[in-house]
Scaffold this motif. Sequence first.
Motif, PDB file in Angstrom:
ATOM      1  N   GLN A 153       2.304  16.658  10.031  1.00  0.00           N
ATOM      2  CA  GLN A 153       2.790  16.523  11.401  1.00  0.00           C
ATOM      3  C   GLN A 153       1.656  16.337  12.399  1.00  0.00           C
ATOM      4  O   GLN A 153       1.760  15.549  13.327  1.00  0.00           O
ATOM      5  CB  GLN A 153       3.597  17.779  11.787  1.00  0.00           C
ATOM      6  N   TYR A 154       0.598  17.123  12.246  1.00  0.00           N
ATOM      7  CA  TYR A 154      -0.462  17.128  13.253  1.00  0.00           C
ATOM      8  C   TYR A 154      -1.482  16.020  13.056  1.00  0.00           C
ATOM      9  O   TYR A 154      -2.085  15.553  14.003  1.00  0.00           O
ATOM     10  CB  TYR A 154      -1.200  18.465  13.242  1.00  0.00           C
ATOM     11  N   ALA A 155      -1.741  15.670  11.808  1.00  0.00           N
ATOM     12  CA  ALA A 155      -2.802  14.699  11.561  1.00  0.00           C
ATOM     13  C   ALA A 155      -2.242  13.343  11.137  1.00  0.00           C
ATOM     14  O   ALA A 155      -2.530  12.325  11.751  1.00  0.00           O
ATOM     15  CB  ALA A 155      -3.758  15.241  10.502  1.00  0.00           C
ATOM     16  N   MET A 156      -1.424  13.329  10.097  1.00  0.00           N
ATOM     17  CA  MET A 156      -1.031  12.053   9.500  1.00  0.00           C
ATOM     18  C   MET A 156      -0.185  11.195  10.438  1.00  0.00           C
ATOM     19  O   MET A 156      -0.460  10.022  10.646  1.00  0.00           O
ATOM     20  CB  MET A 156      -0.263  12.310   8.194  1.00  0.00           C
ATOM     21  N   ARG A 157       0.855  11.784  10.996  1.00  0.00           N
ATOM     22  CA  ARG A 157       1.734  10.981  11.852  1.00  0.00           C
ATOM     23  C   ARG A 157       0.987  10.521  13.101  1.00  0.00           C
ATOM     24  O   ARG A 157       1.107   9.377  13.514  1.00  0.00           O
ATOM     25  CB  ARG A 157       2.983  11.786  12.233  1.00  0.00           C
ATOM     26  N   VAL A 158       0.230  11.436  13.692  1.00  0.00           N
ATOM     27  CA  VAL A 158      -0.475  11.099  14.929  1.00  0.00           C
ATOM     28  C   VAL A 158      -1.526  10.022  14.659  1.00  0.00           C
ATOM     29  O   VAL A 158      -1.657   9.051  15.405  1.00  0.00           O
ATOM     30  CB  VAL A 158      -1.108  12.370  15.538  1.00  0.00           C
ATOM     31  N   ALA A 159      -2.252  10.172  13.549  1.00  0.00           N
ATOM     32  CA  ALA A 159      -3.274   9.174  13.208  1.00  0.00           C
ATOM     33  C   ALA A 159      -2.625   7.812  12.945  1.00  0.00           C
ATOM     34  O   ALA A 159      -3.131   6.775  13.393  1.00  0.00           O
ATOM     35  CB  ALA A 159      -4.072   9.632  11.992  1.00  0.00           C
ATOM     36  N   GLY A 160      -1.502   7.814  12.240  1.00  0.00           N
ATOM     37  CA  GLY A 160      -0.812   6.555  11.946  1.00  0.00           C
ATOM     38  C   GLY A 160      -0.404   5.831  13.220  1.00  0.00           C
ATOM     39  O   GLY A 160      -0.634   4.621  13.382  1.00  0.00           O
ATOM     40  N   ALA A 161       0.170   6.583  14.143  1.00  0.00           N
ATOM     41  CA  ALA A 161       0.628   5.983  15.400  1.00  0.00           C
ATOM     42  C   ALA A 161      -0.562   5.503  16.230  1.00  0.00           C
ATOM     43  O   ALA A 161      -0.522   4.422  16.840  1.00  0.00           O
ATOM     44  CB  ALA A 161       1.455   7.006  16.180  1.00  0.00           C
ATOM     45  N   ALA A 162      -1.630   6.303  16.250  1.00  0.00           N
ATOM     46  CA  ALA A 162      -2.805   5.940  17.055  1.00  0.00           C
ATOM     47  C   ALA A 162      -3.451   4.664  16.513  1.00  0.00           C
ATOM     48  O   ALA A 162      -3.854   3.780  17.275  1.00  0.00           O
ATOM     49  CB  ALA A 162      -3.811   7.097  17.050  1.00  0.00           C
ATOM     50  N   VAL A 163      -3.531   4.569  15.206  1.00  0.00           N
ATOM     51  CA  VAL A 163      -4.151   3.390  14.600  1.00  0.00           C
ATOM     52  C   VAL A 163      -3.286   2.150  14.813  1.00  0.00           C
ATOM     53  O   VAL A 163      -3.788   1.061  15.087  1.00  0.00           O
ATOM     54  CB  VAL A 163      -4.429   3.645  13.098  1.00  0.00           C
ATOM     55  N   LYS A 164      -1.982   2.336  14.739  1.00  0.00           N
ATOM     56  CA  LYS A 164      -1.084   1.193  15.028  1.00  0.00           C
ATOM     57  C   LYS A 164      -1.356   0.674  16.439  1.00  0.00           C
ATOM     58  O   LYS A 164      -1.456  -0.535  16.658  1.00  0.00           O
ATOM     59  CB  LYS A 164       0.378   1.628  14.895  1.00  0.00           C
ATOM     60  N   ASP A 165      -1.502   1.583  17.402  1.00  0.00           N
ATOM     61  CA  ASP A 165      -1.792   1.173  18.776  1.00  0.00           C
ATOM     62  C   ASP A 165      -3.112   0.401  18.853  1.00  0.00           C
ATOM     63  O   ASP A 165      -3.213  -0.598  19.564  1.00  0.00           O
ATOM     64  CB  ASP A 165      -1.854   2.397  19.699  1.00  0.00           C
ATOM     65  N   LEU A 166      -4.106   0.878  18.109  1.00  0.00           N
ATOM     66  CA  LEU A 166      -5.405   0.189  18.132  1.00  0.00           C
ATOM     67  C   LEU A 166      -5.281  -1.228  17.560  1.00  0.00           C
ATOM     68  O   LEU A 166      -5.884  -2.169  18.073  1.00  0.00           O
ATOM     69  CB  LEU A 166      -6.450   0.962  17.312  1.00  0.00           C
ATOM     70  N   LEU A 167      -4.521  -1.348  16.497  1.00  0.00           N
ATOM     71  CA  LEU A 167      -4.372  -2.670  15.873  1.00  0.00           C
ATOM     72  C   LEU A 167      -3.656  -3.625  16.822  1.00  0.00           C
ATOM     73  O   LEU A 167      -4.000  -4.815  16.905  1.00  0.00           O
ATOM     74  CB  LEU A 167      -3.620  -2.530  14.543  1.00  0.00           C
ATOM     75  N   ILE A 168      -2.679  -3.100  17.538  1.00  0.00           N
ATOM     76  CA  ILE A 168      -1.980  -3.920  18.536  1.00  0.00           C
ATOM     77  C   ILE A 168      -2.954  -4.335  19.639  1.00  0.00           C
ATOM     78  O   ILE A 168      -2.983  -5.498  20.065  1.00  0.00           O
ATOM     79  CB  ILE A 168      -0.767  -3.154  19.102  1.00  0.00           C
ATOM     80  N   GLN A 169      -3.777  -3.377  20.050  1.00  0.00           N
ATOM     81  CA  GLN A 169      -4.747  -3.702  21.096  1.00  0.00           C
ATOM     82  C   GLN A 169      -5.776  -4.730  20.605  1.00  0.00           C
ATOM     83  O   GLN A 169      -6.171  -5.629  21.350  1.00  0.00           O
ATOM     84  CB  GLN A 169      -5.458  -2.428  21.564  1.00  0.00           C
ATOM     85  N   ALA A 170      -6.167  -4.590  19.352  1.00  0.00           N
ATOM     86  CA  ALA A 170      -7.116  -5.548  18.789  1.00  0.00           C
ATOM     87  C   ALA A 170      -6.506  -6.947  18.772  1.00  0.00           C
ATOM     88  O   ALA A 170      -7.175  -7.946  19.080  1.00  0.00           O
ATOM     89  CB  ALA A 170      -7.527  -5.119  17.383  1.00  0.00           C
TER      90      ALA A 170
END
Lengths: 730, 178
Positions: A153-170
């Motif tokens: 809950q604290y690491a995996m989901r948050v990291a997944g969502a954050a990285v998705k945002d970065l890829l979209i920004q890229a």
Amino acid sequence: MGVLSRRNVLVGTALVGGGLMVGVKFSPDKRLARAREMLENPGENLITTWVKISQDNIITVIVPHAEMGQGVHTSLPMMLAEELEADWDLVTMVQAPAETIYANNALVKGYLLDGKEIPAFLNQPANWSTYQLGKYMDMQVTGGSTSVRTTGQYAMRVAGAAVKDLLIQAAAQKWDVPARECSARLSQVFHNKSKRSASYGDLAPGAAGMTASASPKLKARDDFTIIGTSKPRFDIPGKVNGSATYGIDIHMPGLKIAAIQASPVFGGKVARVNSGPVTGLRGIETVVNIGDAVAVVGDNFWRVQSALINLDVQFDGGGNESVSSDTIYATQVRAIEAGKRKSNVSSGNLDEARVAAVTTVDAEYRAPYLAHAQMEPLNCTALVEDGKCEIWVGVQDGLATRAAAANALGIAKEDVTVHLLPLGGGFGRRGGGVMDFIDRSVRVAAQLDGPVKVIWSREEDMRQGAYRPACVSRFEAGLDGSGKPVFWSNVHIMDEEAEAVHIPDSVAAQIIESVEAPTHVPYGPWRSVASSQHGFFIESFIDELAHMAGVDPYDYRRDLLGDDPRMAHVLETAARMSGWGGALPEGRARGIAVKKSFATIVAQVAEVSITQGAVRVHKVWCAADPGDVVNPDTFRAQMEGGIIFGLTAALYGEITIEQGRAVQGNFPDYKMITMADTPEIEVEIIRSGAPWGGAGEPGTPPIAPAVTNAVFALTGTRVRQLPLKNHEFG
Amino acid sequence: MSYQLTINGTSHELDVEGDMPLLWALRDELHLTGTKFGCGVAACGACTVQVDGVAVRSCSCPVEAADGAIITTIEGLGGPGGAMTTLQEAWTAHQVPQCGYCQSGMLMAVTALLAENPDPSDEDIDKGVSNVCRCGSYPRVRAAIRSVAQAIATQDATQDPTQAGATEVGEATSAEEM
């Protein structure tokens, strides 16, 4: 960085804001740099400490928990992949190294929160102090049924969502379009207006230079496409074709093999060892005396173990040679009667309730020591040279392993490297608090040149346990005229967490106390920890109250749970599944029990008969509410396994202490359930939406009382001391 | 003393003590570690291999007793190139293993049982498979055996279902949305 909105730039606020949740942002550059150094291969981009993406679009999730069959090497990647909008077919995983950056900060936070329940995580930013605590406590724990509900809950989901945002920004940066016009799906970013798309692999190099958000928007439950589906586990193929490499399977050039024997009386010392009888035997290199144990070192386990048996060695038991199970129980009873009590729960007015009670009931329950008997005997391969140590082992806590080795050798933790391997069973025996096998193995290795694999024989493993503690628990309860309990008094051995000894709040006057009665017998966590024995005690005594009140045990419990709709629903579900109250075959009866442990509620109904004088369990119905579930098939497997583990203990489990040492040493005298006595098991999962609970342990506590309550219904005999094999039935 | 063992189709000349258990010859002399050490007293079955087609607990079988024998271990159960047997495929479909440590022995024992009795009753299974699995994979072991037995019952009797390359009808799955 130009396209990043202020909201997403965390530098400066990350230290307070919850970088912990992403596992990204404390001294961000340093952590990420260290992770890259360890984990990044050519053609790969590590984007947070938890995930890397290769040019050919393979997503690798870095999992900081041990795989011991509970499926966490698959369920945690599922949680990250869900939020990342990854194509599951292109997702894989690696085990995180035993390094401080992969300490279980989220787990520490879980422990710091009352009752281990994790509230809605978005409202609970972690802070620097919990991270520091995790670091200093050297926790990289796989235990407490916590992996999914904390790291997930604290690491995996948050990291997944954050990285998705970065890829979209890229992608937005690359195409020079607003990020809000882009979307991600199946490991690709799309810009529909211009009909462009790019794979995560192509975008990863750009994203790797960006700063991840610690509070990205997470998906709503209804939008899950991976969480809640039964994905095949990554670890299964290697376990079906024999290629999975456990700690005991490690081989390397120059590897020596050692067999070990510690003082049979726990805590004793080697008094004298004469290696004469084994000197010169084929394949025997040397005998090592480490003070509390001896090891024979050579080239083949059969040769060194045979030599160890013939070794002339004497131990000094240190004064505990007269301790037995009987003296331990007697000490516990004395402590209960005269010891200093610590109050765990105190509510209502016991004196008034005592007066109001029409009937009182009292009982004393006992549970024995239990060994873990994980199938892979304890072992550890270690190389100690030039003030450094390298270890290959399957453990539930990599950082505690590192600390135990450093401590044993008097070297810095940074000079210890731990290679983590799959576990052939853990159940608590390979957890952070019970690192005796690491300690002894590295001390053997320190006396040798080159690497050594120290292997415990089954007998040594069982007789040098970290046992589920033996425990006496006394109860008194009073019933009013309608049979409802008006007070509940319980005093038991050892201060335990509140969840394990909890009873329904509807009993107005409660006092739950503990006393201490220490022994020299080593103990440790055993699957479901204190809930294993207290689940049996409490759910049996409630059954006694139901009988005294003349009420059906299901109806009685259902009434007690009137204020707890979630728990009542689980109980109702198990009763419904089993057709509780319906006609049964001749010679059979049913028992029911419900227990919340590790934030998951489990109710079970067991149907039993007496066959040739012994209890036979034919079928178990199991209803479980873990709040929500990542991989339903894995969760079901954990319920099946938890039931069988608890049933083995209920029917057969008992380590007895005589002359200061454990009597049982191998499966012939510490019997396990096999195919022949495994009941049919039916599991129903309730996804109630409550805060997520555990999976590995909560299936175990209810089975013993469900079975013994059924035995009472069938025979009228109330079993107050386990195991059942010690009782005779018509 | 030297012993001649054919293991997974390869001939090995082993110069070891005759009373060395086959398990430790496999693991520590030949480094075939798929076969596991569990108890050392033939009580758990983790070390089960096939010696001339018979399931044997290798921790209690001296090398001298296997001299000249054809031995199959988990590494040799599948076909060339890692092809899995129908039974191994059923194991995957039913997600049988948990920690997996006992599963090499479990698969070797069940393979031998099915070779002898392609449609075992529950009682036959209980008697024929006494291996210990501490994780409690037993319900899935039974379900996987059932699915393979059903597959055997419905297919051409001339095909040996325990060998790699057999038809893939045993794919019954207990898992939803797999």
